[in-house]
Design a protein around this motif. Sequence first.
Motif, PDB file in Angstrom:
ATOM      1  N   PHE A  22       1.333  -1.309   0.129  1.00  0.00           N
ATOM      2  CA  PHE A  22      -0.169   0.021   0.105  1.00  0.00           C
ATOM      3  C   PHE A  22       1.075   1.704   0.137  1.00  0.00           C
ATOM      4  N   GLU A  23       0.732   1.761  -0.820  1.00  0.00           N
ATOM      5  CA  GLU A  23       1.154   3.657  -1.185  1.00  0.00           C
ATOM      6  C   GLU A  23       1.073   4.686  -1.021  1.00  0.00           C
ATOM      7  N   GLU A  24       0.948   5.177   0.330  1.00  0.00           N
ATOM      8  CA  GLU A  24      -0.167   6.142   1.284  1.00  0.00           C
ATOM      9  C   GLU A  24       0.038   7.000  -0.103  1.00  0.00           C
ATOM     10  N   SER A  25       1.314   7.559  -0.273  1.00  0.00           N
ATOM     11  CA  SER A  25       1.626   8.593  -1.294  1.00  0.00           C
ATOM     12  C   SER A  25       1.134   9.063  -2.579  1.00  0.00           C
ATOM     13  N   PHE A  26       0.821   7.505  -2.966  1.00  0.00           N
ATOM     14  CA  PHE A  26       0.604   7.473  -4.477  1.00  0.00           C
ATOM     15  C   PHE A  26      -0.862   7.681  -4.839  1.00  0.00           C
ATOM     16  N   GLY A  27      -1.464   8.184  -6.083  1.00  0.00           N
ATOM     17  CA  GLY A  27      -3.123   8.396  -6.190  1.00  0.00           C
ATOM     18  C   GLY A  27      -4.249   7.319  -6.438  1.00  0.00           C
ATOM     19  N   TYR A  28      -4.760   6.719  -6.662  1.00  0.00           N
ATOM     20  CA  TYR A  28      -5.399   5.566  -6.521  1.00  0.00           C
ATOM     21  C   TYR A  28      -4.950   5.184  -7.633  1.00  0.00           C
ATOM     22  N   HIS A  29      -5.158   5.455  -8.503  1.00  0.00           N
ATOM     23  CA  HIS A  29      -4.945   4.168  -9.585  1.00  0.00           C
ATOM     24  C   HIS A  29      -3.633   4.136  -9.597  1.00  0.00           C
ATOM     25  N   GLY A  30      -2.630   4.722  -9.111  1.00  0.00           N
ATOM     26  CA  GLY A  30      -1.124   3.850  -8.994  1.00  0.00           C
ATOM     27  C   GLY A  30      -0.891   3.370  -7.517  1.00  0.00           C
ATOM     28  N   ARG A  31      -2.220   3.026  -6.203  1.00  0.00           N
ATOM     29  CA  ARG A  31      -1.522   2.041  -5.088  1.00  0.00           C
ATOM     30  C   ARG A  31      -2.541   0.950  -5.601  1.00  0.00           C
ATOM     31  N   ILE A  32      -3.974   0.823  -7.193  1.00  0.00           N
ATOM     32  CA  ILE A  32      -3.863  -0.489  -7.154  1.00  0.00           C
ATOM     33  C   ILE A  32      -3.212  -1.006  -7.497  1.00  0.00           C
ATOM     34  N   LEU A  33      -2.702  -0.229  -8.854  1.00  0.00           N
ATOM     35  CA  LEU A  33      -1.034  -0.898  -9.988  1.00  0.00           C
ATOM     36  C   LEU A  33       0.305  -1.335  -9.282  1.00  0.00           C
ATOM     37  N   ALA A  34       0.184  -0.642  -8.173  1.00  0.00           N
ATOM     38  CA  ALA A  34       1.532  -0.537  -7.135  1.00  0.00           C
ATOM     39  C   ALA A  34       1.343  -2.047  -5.855  1.00  0.00           C
ATOM     40  N   PHE A  35      -0.219  -2.483  -5.989  1.00  0.00           N
ATOM     41  CA  PHE A  35      -0.644  -2.869  -4.955  1.00  0.00           C
ATOM     42  C   PHE A  35      -0.226  -4.605  -6.349  1.00  0.00           C
ATOM     43  N   ILE A  36      -1.102  -4.390  -7.016  1.00  0.00           N
ATOM     44  CA  ILE A  36      -0.598  -5.567  -8.289  1.00  0.00           C
ATOM     45  C   ILE A  36       0.459  -5.812  -8.397  1.00  0.00           C
ATOM     46  N   LEU A  37       1.517  -4.784  -8.865  1.00  0.00           N
ATOM     47  CA  LEU A  37       3.194  -4.788  -9.189  1.00  0.00           C
ATOM     48  C   LEU A  37       4.031  -6.007  -7.910  1.00  0.00           C
ATOM     49  N   GLY A  38       3.792  -5.207  -6.750  1.00  0.00           N
ATOM     50  CA  GLY A  38       4.186  -6.718  -6.010  1.00  0.00           C
ATOM     51  C   GLY A  38       3.179  -7.863  -5.776  1.00  0.00           C
ATOM     52  N   LYS A  39       2.329  -7.944  -6.017  1.00  0.00           N
ATOM     53  CA  LYS A  39       1.862  -9.145  -6.179  1.00  0.00           C
ATOM     54  C   LYS A  39       2.427 -10.104  -7.081  1.00  0.00           C
ATOM     55  N   SER A  40       2.612  -9.383  -8.694  1.00  0.00           N
ATOM     56  CA  SER A  40       3.254  -9.646  -9.733  1.00  0.00           C
ATOM     57  C   SER A  40       4.444 -10.741  -9.455  1.00  0.00           C
ATOM     58  N   LEU A  41       5.026  -9.778  -8.752  1.00  0.00           N
ATOM     59  CA  LEU A  41       7.172  -9.613  -8.684  1.00  0.00           C
ATOM     60  C   LEU A  41       7.068 -10.888  -7.558  1.00  0.00           C
ATOM     61  N   SER A  42       6.509 -10.480  -6.706  1.00  0.00           N
ATOM     62  CA  SER A  42       5.916 -11.852  -5.661  1.00  0.00           C
ATOM     63  C   SER A  42       6.046 -13.439  -6.505  1.00  0.00           C
ATOM     64  N   ILE A  43       4.854 -12.989  -7.235  1.00  0.00           N
ATOM     65  CA  ILE A  43       4.542 -14.908  -8.349  1.00  0.00           C
ATOM     66  C   ILE A  43       6.214 -14.937  -8.746  1.00  0.00           C
ATOM     67  N   SER A  44       6.435 -14.228  -9.333  1.00  0.00           N
ATOM     68  CA  SER A  44       7.245 -13.878 -10.779  1.00  0.00           C
ATOM     69  C   SER A  44       8.971 -14.511  -9.876  1.00  0.00           C
ATOM     70  N   MET A  45       9.461 -13.892  -8.695  1.00  0.00           N
ATOM     71  CA  MET A  45      10.604 -14.426  -7.399  1.00  0.00           C
ATOM     72  C   MET A  45       9.948 -15.548  -6.985  1.00  0.00           C
TER      73      MET A  45
END
Length: 192
Positions: free
Chosen positions: A143-166
């Motif tokens: 959760f990136e509090e300083s990001f805008g609404y869409h940025g927070r969603i995409l950062a969360f999904i990015l974290g999940k994606s990289l977690s799966i790949s790692m």
Amino acid sequence: MRDNPNPQGKGLTPLLQGLDQHCLDRLLPPKQIEQVEMELFTSMFVLQSEFRFNPVPNRTYFLYQKEGTYRLLLVGPHEWGSTLYLGRYIGSCVLHNDRTWTLDLDPAMERDLEFMTHITSEQNKLQQVLEHADTLEDILPVFEESFGYHGRILAFILGKSLSISMDMAGIKSLTYNEARGLLFHNKSHEMS
């Protein structure tokens, strides 16, 4: 007529709809630490910008800087016509299916010493965070509090994606130095 109690479309239902649009239903490739580090840095750099739309994969967006703030826009520098955008053009960005971003810097930015010094400083900060994290998973955005609404969603999904790949690469629970050691160990075996 009654006012809309949720005029910005925020809340649980729109959030779930936003997350659903970014489902990672495709098989993600395993990623080694060098790729994770590069993709994490670039993606977080793009996502920290202001944007008020839901980016879709495989479309080009344009990053500008105006008054010290980065802005991701749908309009490229060649499309403004006579009403030039008053910001500095940084480069073109693409959101990929795995929800990582690439940034193709404008050649003028590559020669801009102040900008490149800033980028190097930000990369060094990420390097420090990586080196001091207990595991690689600990540095992924949730959760990136300083990001805008869409940025927070995409950062969360990015974290999940990289977690799966790692996880697929077997490095998610390693420290940064352990993952780098594994990478160098694998490369030395490939050469012999």
